[in-house]
Design a protein around this motif. Structure first.
Motif, short mmCIF file in Angstrom:
data_model
loop_
_atom_site.label_atom_id
_atom_site.label_comp_id
_atom_site.label_asym_id
_atom_site.label_seq_id
_atom_site.Cartn_x
_atom_site.Cartn_y
_atom_site.Cartn_z
N CYS A 74 4.25 43.18 -5.57
CA CYS A 74 5.36 42.69 -4.76
C CYS A 74 6.28 41.83 -5.61
N GLN A 89 8.30 39.70 -4.51
CA GLN A 89 8.48 38.38 -3.87
C GLN A 89 7.26 37.49 -4.05
N CYS A 90 6.09 37.99 -3.62
CA CYS A 90 4.90 37.13 -3.57
C CYS A 90 3.85 37.52 -4.61
N CYS A 126 5.82 45.30 0.81
CA CYS A 126 4.71 44.35 0.91
C CYS A 126 4.57 43.86 2.35
N CYS A 181 4.60 40.93 3.14
CA CYS A 181 5.54 39.79 3.27
C CYS A 181 6.97 40.28 3.44
#
Ligand SMILES: [Zn+2]
Length: 354
Positions: A6, A8-9, A22, A24
């Motif tokens: 991912c 982002q995370c 993801c 998230c």
């Protein structure tokens, strides 16, 4: 299979038939090569396209003839990789959204893999591209509104839960395919150019080129000049404003339908990719695009308007850039965009007898 990471995370996920982002909500990239197998591509003999000299605005550059691909556009390289992944994760049904060429490529490669396919397209998509998709057996769903409306409809379909989202915007395996046009320049072709001029809408070509240059350790040796239509230029506007994200714009209408992306989902990645090569984002008008299309056709190179728009980016190079090694991929064949409207254009009055 290589895992997704991912953006982002940083969570990782094993690829499966329904994962496309993801938990998230972040977009997925690929984990390091070598950490798991790569899927075998579904091949129609794509790649190894020819390189020819072309004159654009009086400047001589090298053109990589991507329109010689099996479905007549560069998208075949990405479709080969992505449908290969779909087959490896035992997907049973493919869904995509496209302004045309990705849909035609995915429809062909899905047919080759024996997988049913639905393609969501803007209702304005060229009739020739729609015919191409339908010929491969894809179910074509025309969506009123712009390219974003088609994407929204496709995602709603994917969220029903039983389909593999064969997205050239979200799935990083698509760029694993598109990157190969740069790898070929380096390994088989004229060598890496100093400047690579590419059209940009959703960024499948820019992100593939960046991936290739990064893997070749050549980000400082080849500048990416990304080209948008002046009628729909959110990435150029964000680049000029020094932003690291891309605010959406309104598409004012352009002949370059393949790059008319008003709200590019991976816009921030495209900006970062261009800047990593000390490149820039430029715009061209439809008039310049038409002039370059004519200029190319009179040299024997018949390309669709989106491809000509990318090539018209050569007009924006400095003299010293133009004098260095320049490569322009000619992305899609001219026959893809031939329509009754084009035949009716004044000045094309000479007719064959059919
Ligand atoms: Zn995440």
């Amino acid at each position: 299979l290589r895992r997704y990471v991912c953006t982002q995370c940083e969570a990782t996920h094993a690829p499966d038939a329904t994962r496309w982002r993801c938990d998230c909500g972040g977009w997925l990239d690929l984990g390091p090569a070598g950490a798991g197998d790569d899927p075998d591509p579904v091949s129609l003999g794509e790649g190894a396209t020819a390189v020819a000299l072309a004159t654009i605005g009086g400047r001589v550059v090298r053109a990589k003839l991507e329109f010689l691909s099996p479905t007549l556009s560069f998208k075949d390289r990405g479709a080969a990789s992505l449908v290969g992944l779909a087959r490896a994760v035992a997907a049973r049904r493919l869904v995509a959204d496209s302004s045309g060429n990705a849909g035609t490529a995915l429809a062909a490669y899905a047919a080759r893999a024996g997988l049913p396919m639905e393609v969501f397209v803007p209702a304005s998509t060229s009739a020739s591209k729609l015919a191409q998709m339908a010929a491969h057996g894809a179910e074509v769903v025309a969506v009123e509104g712009d390219r974003t409306a088609a994407a929204t409809a496709a995602i709603a379909r994917v969220e029903q839960g039983d389909a593999f989202y064969a997205s050239h915007v979200y799935n990083p395996w698509f760029w694993e395919g598109t990157k190969r046009f740069v790898c070929e320049l380096s390994s088989d072709g004229p060598g890496l150019p100093d400047v690579l001029v590419v059209p940009v809408g959703n960024g499948t070509l820019v992100l593939g080129a960046h991936r290739a240059l990064r893997e070749l350790g050549a980000l400082d040796r080849c500048r990416i000049v990304a080209v948008q239509s002046s009628a729909c230029a959110p990435i150029a506007a964000a680049f000029a404003a020094g932003l690291d994200h891309v605010p959406p714009v309104t598409d004012r209408g352009t002949v370059a339908e393949g790059i008319a992306i008003a709200a590019p989902a991976r816009g921030a990645d495209v900006l970062a990719a261009v800047r990593a090569t000390s490149g820039r984002v430029v715009t061209v008008t439809d008039e310049e695009t038409a002039a370059v299309a004519d200029e190319l056709a009179r040299q024997g190179l018949f390309v669709e308007p989106t491809a000509a728009a990318g090539a018209a980016g050569v007009l924006r190079l400095t003299d010293s850039e133009a004098a260095a090694g320049v490569v322009v991929p000619l992305c899609g064949a001219g026959l893809k965009a031939v329509s009754p409207a084009r035949r009716a254009t004044p000045g094309s009055a000479r007719r064959g007898t059919g």
